[in-house]
Design a protein around this motif. Structure first.
Motif, PDB file in Angstrom:
ATOM      1  N   ALA A  82       2.487   9.612  -0.681  1.00 28.27           N
ATOM      2  CA  ALA A  82       1.398  10.864  -0.378  1.00 28.27           C
ATOM      3  C   ALA A  82       2.554  12.330  -0.857  1.00 28.27           C
ATOM      4  N   GLU A  83       3.059  12.375  -0.052  1.00 31.01           N
ATOM      5  CA  GLU A  83       3.475  13.446   0.234  1.00 31.01           C
ATOM      6  C   GLU A  83       4.401  13.570  -1.248  1.00 31.01           C
ATOM      7  N   ALA A 138       0.722  -1.323   0.386  1.00 30.18           N
ATOM      8  CA  ALA A 138      -0.450   0.347   0.303  1.00 30.18           C
ATOM      9  C   ALA A 138       0.895   1.304   0.496  1.00 30.18           C
ATOM     10  N   PRO A 139       0.479   1.961  -0.692  1.00 30.87           N
ATOM     11  CA  PRO A 139       0.727   3.640  -1.246  1.00 30.87           C
ATOM     12  C   PRO A 139       1.264   4.542   0.531  1.00 30.87           C
ATOM     13  N   VAL A 196      -2.839  15.515   3.436  1.00 28.42           N
ATOM     14  CA  VAL A 196      -3.974  17.193   3.265  1.00 28.42           C
ATOM     15  C   VAL A 196      -4.612  17.505   5.061  1.00 28.42           C
ATOM     16  N   GLN A 197      -4.093  16.498   5.735  1.00 26.99           N
ATOM     17  CA  GLN A 197      -5.003  17.182   7.237  1.00 26.99           C
ATOM     18  C   GLN A 197      -3.719  17.488   7.648  1.00 26.99           C
ATOM     19  N   SER A 198      -2.084  17.327   7.388  1.00 30.51           N
ATOM     20  CA  SER A 198      -1.483  17.505   8.613  1.00 30.51           C
ATOM     21  C   SER A 198      -0.982  18.801   8.150  1.00 30.51           C
ATOM     22  N   LEU A 199      -0.985  19.778   7.074  1.00 32.68           N
ATOM     23  CA  LEU A 199      -0.457  20.616   6.614  1.00 32.68           C
ATOM     24  C   LEU A 199      -1.262  21.382   7.482  1.00 32.68           C
ATOM     25  N   VAL A 259       2.009  17.181  -7.907  1.00 35.93           N
ATOM     26  CA  VAL A 259       1.208  17.910  -8.411  1.00 35.93           C
ATOM     27  C   VAL A 259      -0.066  17.810  -8.067  1.00 35.93           C
ATOM     28  N   CYS A 260       0.284  17.962  -6.956  1.00 32.53           N
ATOM     29  CA  CYS A 260      -1.384  19.037  -6.105  1.00 32.53           C
ATOM     30  C   CYS A 260      -0.859  20.083  -6.254  1.00 32.53           C
TER      31      CYS A 260
END
Length: 235
Positions: A44-45, A38-39, A122-125, A51-52
């Motif tokens: 994710a980072e 799993a990733p 994203v939630q961690s930012l 991209v994001c």
């Protein structure tokens, strides 16, 4: 002819291709096996940074010049809900939704297994707090907020997962105003199965866009400032 396709592809499609390449091409240059692990948070980072961040900024702060909102510190459940709406066509398919047309190819390009790690990242930012840039009256806005918004978004605009209502203090006011307009125009919430958006349409219909909405957002900006100060004092 992949190279020709990349030359003529729209920017959103190019970003979608980048997402696919990042996830399917590990450091070794070989394809990911079907039974790959799993990733991870690091994956994710990497996807977010590559991209994001092109639209939402390296810290999720948003970019007003291209209409991309801040997304930092949004709860994972909201991020997942929105990504899945883009993937299943409940967002991003209306002909007038220019921003949605940019986002939907990205959401579709993400592997299902990557959605939760991205949402967690994203939630961690750190949150970027709303400011009053539209000139609304927060005193009047408090009354509007308490009459129209508080039931779903709660007294401090912190949101409510049960209602699918996100926290509002981290969104830019100019973007929130645009979203209200899109609900009024049925550019958002067009899917009859999207019950939460149907609720928002009714609220948007009850607002005078150039007055009530801006005043309510001005009040939410005061809640954001209060939240920011509390966070600093808690450090």
């Amino acid at each position: 002819m992949p190279r020709l396709f990349i030359v003529i592809a729209a920017p959103a499609v190019l970003l979608a291709l980048v997402v696919y390449w990042i996830w399917t091409a590990p450091d070794s240059g070989e394809s990911v096996a079907a039974d790959a692990p799993a990733p991870t948070a690091a994956d994710a980072e990497r996807v977010f940074a590559t991209v994001c961040s092109a639209c939402h900024g390296p810290a999720g702060e948003g970019k007003r010049e291209i209409g991309a909102p801040s997304i930092a510190a949004l709860p994972r459940w909201h991020i997942l809900n929105q990504l899945r709406k883009f993937r299943n066509g409940r967002r991003g398919t209306h002909e007038a939704d220019e921003g949605g047309h940019k986002m939907r190819p990205i959401a579709l390009a993400l592997d299902e297994a990557m959605l939760e790690p991205i949402a967690d990242y994203v939630q961690s930012l750190p949150r970027h707090y709303m400011q009053n840039t539209l000139g609304g009256d927060p005193a009047v806005g408090r009354m509007v907020f308490e009459e129209r918004c508080i039931e779903c978004h709660r007294y401090n605009a912190s949101g409510e997962m049960v209602f699918g209502s996100p926290p509002l203090t981290g969104f830019p006011d100019w973007w929130a105003e645009q979203q209200i307009a899109k609900f009024r125009q049925r550019i958002l919430g067009y899917d009859p199965l999207d019950e939460n958006s149907a609720k928002m349409q009714r609220v948007a219909d009850s607002l005078l866009l150039d007055t009530d909405a801006r005043d309510a957002l001005a009040y939410i900006a005061t809640l954001a400032e209060r939240e920011r100060r509390a966070a600093e004092e808690g450090e």
